[in-house]
Scaffold this motif. Structure first.
Motif, mmCIF file in Angstrom:
data_model
loop_
_atom_site.group_PDB
_atom_site.id
_atom_site.type_symbol
_atom_site.label_atom_id
_atom_site.label_comp_id
_atom_site.label_asym_id
_atom_site.label_seq_id
_atom_site.Cartn_x
_atom_site.Cartn_y
_atom_site.Cartn_z
ATOM 1 N N TYR A 129 0.938 -0.914 0.126
ATOM 2 C CA TYR A 129 0.342 0.264 -0.024
ATOM 3 C C TYR A 129 0.767 1.322 0.168
ATOM 4 C CZ TYR A 129 -3.754 -2.896 0.891
ATOM 5 O OH TYR A 129 -5.032 -3.437 0.845
ATOM 6 N N ASN A 130 0.941 1.498 -1.057
ATOM 7 C CA ASN A 130 1.426 3.298 -1.381
ATOM 8 C C ASN A 130 0.905 4.250 -0.667
ATOM 9 O OD1 ASN A 130 4.275 2.182 -1.805
ATOM 10 N ND2 ASN A 130 3.279 2.616 -4.197
ATOM 11 N N SER A 131 0.317 4.863 0.150
ATOM 12 C CA SER A 131 -0.389 6.216 0.973
ATOM 13 C C SER A 131 0.115 6.965 1.642
ATOM 14 C CB SER A 131 -2.050 4.575 1.617
ATOM 15 O OG SER A 131 -2.419 6.041 2.766
ATOM 16 N N THR A 132 0.925 7.625 2.320
ATOM 17 C CA THR A 132 0.881 8.995 2.876
ATOM 18 C C THR A 132 0.642 8.115 4.420
ATOM 19 O OG1 THR A 132 0.807 10.380 1.484
ATOM 20 C CG2 THR A 132 1.264 11.088 3.910
ATOM 21 N N TRP A 133 -0.619 8.461 4.838
ATOM 22 C CA TRP A 133 -0.954 7.585 6.008
ATOM 23 C C TRP A 133 -0.346 6.556 6.331
ATOM 24 C CZ3 TRP A 133 -3.698 10.528 9.331
ATOM 25 C CH2 TRP A 133 -4.500 11.596 8.339
ATOM 26 N N VAL A 134 -0.188 5.552 5.959
ATOM 27 C CA VAL A 134 0.485 3.902 5.317
ATOM 28 C C VAL A 134 1.846 4.504 6.301
ATOM 29 C CG1 VAL A 134 1.211 2.104 5.364
ATOM 30 C CG2 VAL A 134 -1.527 3.023 4.192
ATOM 31 N N SER A 135 2.102 5.487 5.878
ATOM 32 C CA SER A 135 3.814 5.641 5.650
ATOM 33 C C SER A 135 4.270 6.138 7.083
ATOM 34 C CB SER A 135 4.447 6.125 4.376
ATOM 35 O OG SER A 135 5.078 5.884 3.385
ATOM 36 N N ILE A 136 3.109 6.949 7.667
ATOM 37 C CA ILE A 136 3.695 7.487 8.612
ATOM 38 C C ILE A 136 3.678 7.054 9.850
ATOM 39 C CG2 ILE A 136 1.967 9.146 9.505
ATOM 40 C CD1 ILE A 136 2.016 10.860 7.396
ATOM 41 N N HIS A 137 1.412 5.888 9.809
ATOM 42 C CA HIS A 137 1.467 4.754 10.249
ATOM 43 C C HIS A 137 2.900 4.034 10.866
ATOM 44 C CE1 HIS A 137 -1.204 2.625 12.877
ATOM 45 N NE2 HIS A 137 -0.931 1.530 12.318
ATOM 46 N N HIS A 138 3.696 3.347 9.328
ATOM 47 C CA HIS A 138 4.835 2.867 9.888
ATOM 48 C C HIS A 138 6.134 3.283 10.581
ATOM 49 C CE1 HIS A 138 3.348 0.087 6.295
ATOM 50 N NE2 HIS A 138 2.382 0.023 7.011
ATOM 51 N N ILE A 139 5.905 4.725 10.365
ATOM 52 C CA ILE A 139 7.207 5.063 11.314
ATOM 53 C C ILE A 139 7.178 5.587 12.532
ATOM 54 C CG2 ILE A 139 8.518 7.769 11.050
ATOM 55 C CD1 ILE A 139 8.329 7.436 7.839
ATOM 56 N N GLN A 140 5.733 5.542 12.301
ATOM 57 C CA GLN A 140 5.102 5.989 14.061
ATOM 58 C C GLN A 140 5.377 4.856 14.871
ATOM 59 O OE1 GLN A 140 1.038 7.738 13.381
ATOM 60 N NE2 GLN A 140 2.379 9.352 13.728
ATOM 61 N N GLY A 141 4.635 3.635 14.233
ATOM 62 C CA GLY A 141 5.008 1.879 14.619
ATOM 63 C C GLY A 141 6.225 1.798 15.274
ATOM 64 N N ILE A 142 7.045 2.519 14.470
ATOM 65 C CA ILE A 142 8.742 2.154 14.583
ATOM 66 C C ILE A 142 9.002 2.872 15.702
ATOM 67 C CG2 ILE A 142 11.668 2.494 13.115
ATOM 68 C CD1 ILE A 142 9.575 0.877 10.997
ATOM 69 N N VAL A 143 9.127 4.115 15.560
ATOM 70 C CA VAL A 143 9.031 5.038 17.112
ATOM 71 C C VAL A 143 8.739 4.927 18.276
ATOM 72 C CG1 VAL A 143 8.316 7.565 17.880
ATOM 73 C CG2 VAL A 143 9.580 7.024 15.664
#
Length: 173
Positions: A129-143
């Motif tokens: 899934y190429n979505s800004t929301w998905v990318s932000i969610h993944h980065i936040q998950g790593i943080v």
């Protein structure tokens, strides 16, 4: 704070129940991103979504309990910077659950994941899934994972100094 030695029973319950849910939610999120579009991936989405929403409500309840219930004095590590960092870390961990839920919902609505869940049809899932929301969610998950590791590491460091930090959360090890 009035000399209270432990957190309230409901604060302790929220903490440990959230801990268990987080320890399930993180692996389901990681597995989702590595699993091909199958029934298993759809099940992972369902679990991750349901637990994420439950964690959101527990985070809201945690904030309420934080202001409502008496709690012990903050841990004194003997280091002013570390003392402040601990206070900030605890608040960020709770707030980030709320923000993760928001970006998770953004991910659902900016992709076809919600439709896939509602129709219970894994064939609608995409591999990526190429979505800004998905990318932000993944980065936040790593943080979030990094912050959890810091939190656990801090508990072990403080436990080495004394056992009081665990007793505050009704854990007697």
């Amino acid at each position: 704070m009035d000399g209270v030695k432990t957190y309230s029973k409901r604060a302790i319950w929220i903490h440990w129940f959230s801990t268990v849910l987080i320890l399930i939610t993180i692996p389901t999120g990681l597995a989702m991103s590595e699993t091909v579009a199958t029934e298993q991936k759809l099940l992972l989405y369902k679990i991750h979504f349901a637990l994420g929403l439950l964690l959101f409500f527990l985070a809201i309840l945690h904030i309420y309990v934080f202001f409502k219930d008496k709690r012990p004095e903050p841990v004194d590590t003997g280091n002013t910077f570390r003392n402040k960092f601990i206070g900030i870390l605890h608040k960020v961990l709770t707030i980030l659950i709320i923000v993760l839920t928001i970006t998770g919902l953004g991910s659902l609505f900016s992709t076809n994941i919600l439709t896939t869940l509602l129709e219970n049809n894994y064939l609608l899932l995409l591999e990526d899934y190429n979505s800004t929301w998905v990318s932000i969610h993944h980065i936040q998950g790593i943080v979030y994972i990094v912050l959890i590791i810091l939190h656990i590491g801090g508990v072990f460091l403080q436990r080495k100094r004394n056992n009081e930090v665990l007793k505050r959360m009704n854990l007697k090890i």
